[in-house]
Design an enzyme around this catalytic site. Structure first.
Site, PDB file in Angstrom:
ATOM      1  N   GLY A  16       0.814  -1.216   0.000  1.00  0.00           N
ATOM      2  CA  GLY A  16       0.000   0.000   0.000  1.00  0.00           C
ATOM      3  C   GLY A  16       0.841   1.257   0.000  1.00  0.00           C
ATOM      4  CB  SER A  18       0.143   3.797  -4.618  1.00  0.00           C
ATOM      5  OG  SER A  18      -1.089   3.550  -3.978  1.00  0.00           O
ATOM      6  CB  SER A 147      -5.888   1.026  13.548  1.00  0.00           C
ATOM      7  OG  SER A 147      -6.788   2.066  13.856  1.00  0.00           O
ATOM      8  CE1 TYR A 160      -8.798  -0.201   9.033  1.00  0.00           C
ATOM      9  CE2 TYR A 160      -8.953   1.011  11.107  1.00  0.00           C
ATOM     10  CZ  TYR A 160      -8.273   0.704   9.943  1.00  0.00           C
ATOM     11  OH  TYR A 160      -7.061   1.314   9.692  1.00  0.00           O
ATOM     12  CB  SER A 161     -12.406  -2.429  15.945  1.00  0.00           C
ATOM     13  OG  SER A 161     -12.655  -1.038  15.827  1.00  0.00           O
TER      14      SER A 161
END
Length: 248
Positions: A16, A18, A147, A160-161
Site C-alpha cells: 500500500g 502508492s 490502528s 475494522y477494529s
C-alpha cells in the site's frame, strides 16, 4: 538514518505504498538507505510517483501490483519479485481498507471485505516471505500496521477494529516463532493521522479529544517504522507502538 553502502543494502516490501502513510513510509525508508519494493493495488500513477521519488534518493525501487486479499496472485507476484531482486530483509504490512458503518446496518460484504483485506492480507503477504527470510539467515524486520481502533475499538468500525486487533494477536504470535531467527515482528498503531481517510472528519472537534491537540502527521508514523527497521531496534519485538497523541 540507517544508511547502508550499496553492496550491503537491504530490501524492504511496503504494501500500500502508492499513497498515504504507506507512501511516506516507503520514501522515509529509502532515505535511510533501504531498497524498496513498492506495492499498489490499483493506483499505478501514484505508485510510479513513489518509485520516482525513491530512485531520486539513489536507491533502487521495484514495482509490484496485486490485491492483498487475493491469495494466489499475491503469492505468485511476491515469489516472482524475490526471484528477480532477492529475498526481502523487511516487510511493512500497511495496505488496508475501511468500510465504516454502524454494526446493525453492516452488510456481509462490508464485514468480509475488511476482514479479507486487513487480516487475511497478513497471511497472504507474509506466508510466501517468511521461510525465504529464515533461510537467508540474515535476520529481518516485520512491521504490521494496526490502528488505535484495534486497541480500543471505535464506533462504526466493528469490522475494522476486529481486523486490526487480529493483526496485533497475529503479529505477537509470529514474533515468538521468528525471534530465534533474529527476525523481529512489531505493530505500529496510528491514531488520527492527516490523510485522505481522515480529510472529511471535523478536525476542530477531534483536536479537543486528543491530548496533544492536533492530528498526527504521516511522517511521524513513518519515523516510528524507520526506527523499528533500524539496527538500534534489534532487541524490540512483540510490541505495539502507538502513535496517537495520547488518545489512548
Amino acid at each position: 538514518m540507517n544508511n547502508h553502502p550499496q553492496e550491503s543494502r537491504k530490501r524492504v516490501l511496503v504494501t500500500g505504498s502508492s499513497k498515504g502513510i504507506g507512501k511516506t513510509v516507503a520514501i522515509t525508508l529509502a532515505k535511510s538507505g533501504f531498497d524498496i519494493a513498492v506495492h499498489y493495488r490499483s493506483d499505478e500513477t501514484q505508485a510510479l510517483d513513489t518509485v520516482e521519488q525513491i530512485e531520486a534518493l539513489g536507491v533502487e525501487a521495484s514495482l509490484v501490483q496485486f490485491d492483498i486479499s487475493d491469495r494466489e496472485a499475491t503469492r505468485a507476484i511476491i515469489e516472482q519479485d524475490m526471484q528477480t531482486h532477492g529475498v526481502y530483509y523487511g516487510v511493512i504490512c500497511n495496505a488496508g481498507i475501511t468500510r465504516d458503518t454502524a454494526f446493525p446496518a453492516m452488510t456481509g460484504e462490508e464485514w468480509d471485505s475488511v476482514i479479507g483485506t486487513n487480516l487475511d492480507g497478513f497471511y497472504n503477504v507474509l506466508r510466501p516471505i517468511v521461510m525465504p527470510m529464515v533461510q537467508a539467515k540474515k535476520g529481518g524486520r516485520i512491521v504490521t500496521m494496526s490502528s488505535l481502533s484495534g486497541e480500543i475499538g471505535n464506533r462504526g468500525q466493528v469490522n475494522y477494529s476486529a481486523a486490526k486487533a487480529g493483526l496485533i494477536g497475529a503479529s505477537k504470535a509470529l514474533s515468538l516463532e521468528l525471534a530465534k531467527r533474529k527476525i523481529t515482528v512489531n505493530c505500529v498503531a496510528p491514531g488520527l493521522i492527516e490523510s485522505d481517510m481522515t480529510s472529511e472528519l471535523d478536525h476542530k472537534d477531534i483536536k479537543k479529544m486528543i491530548p496533544l491537540r492536533r492530528m498526527g502527521k504521516p511522517e511521524e508514523v513513518a519515523a516510528t517504522v524507520d526506527f523499528l527497521m533500524s539496527d538500534g531496534a534489534a532487541y524490540i519485538t512483540r510490541q505495539v507502538i502507538s502513535v496517537n497523541g495520547g488518545l489512548a
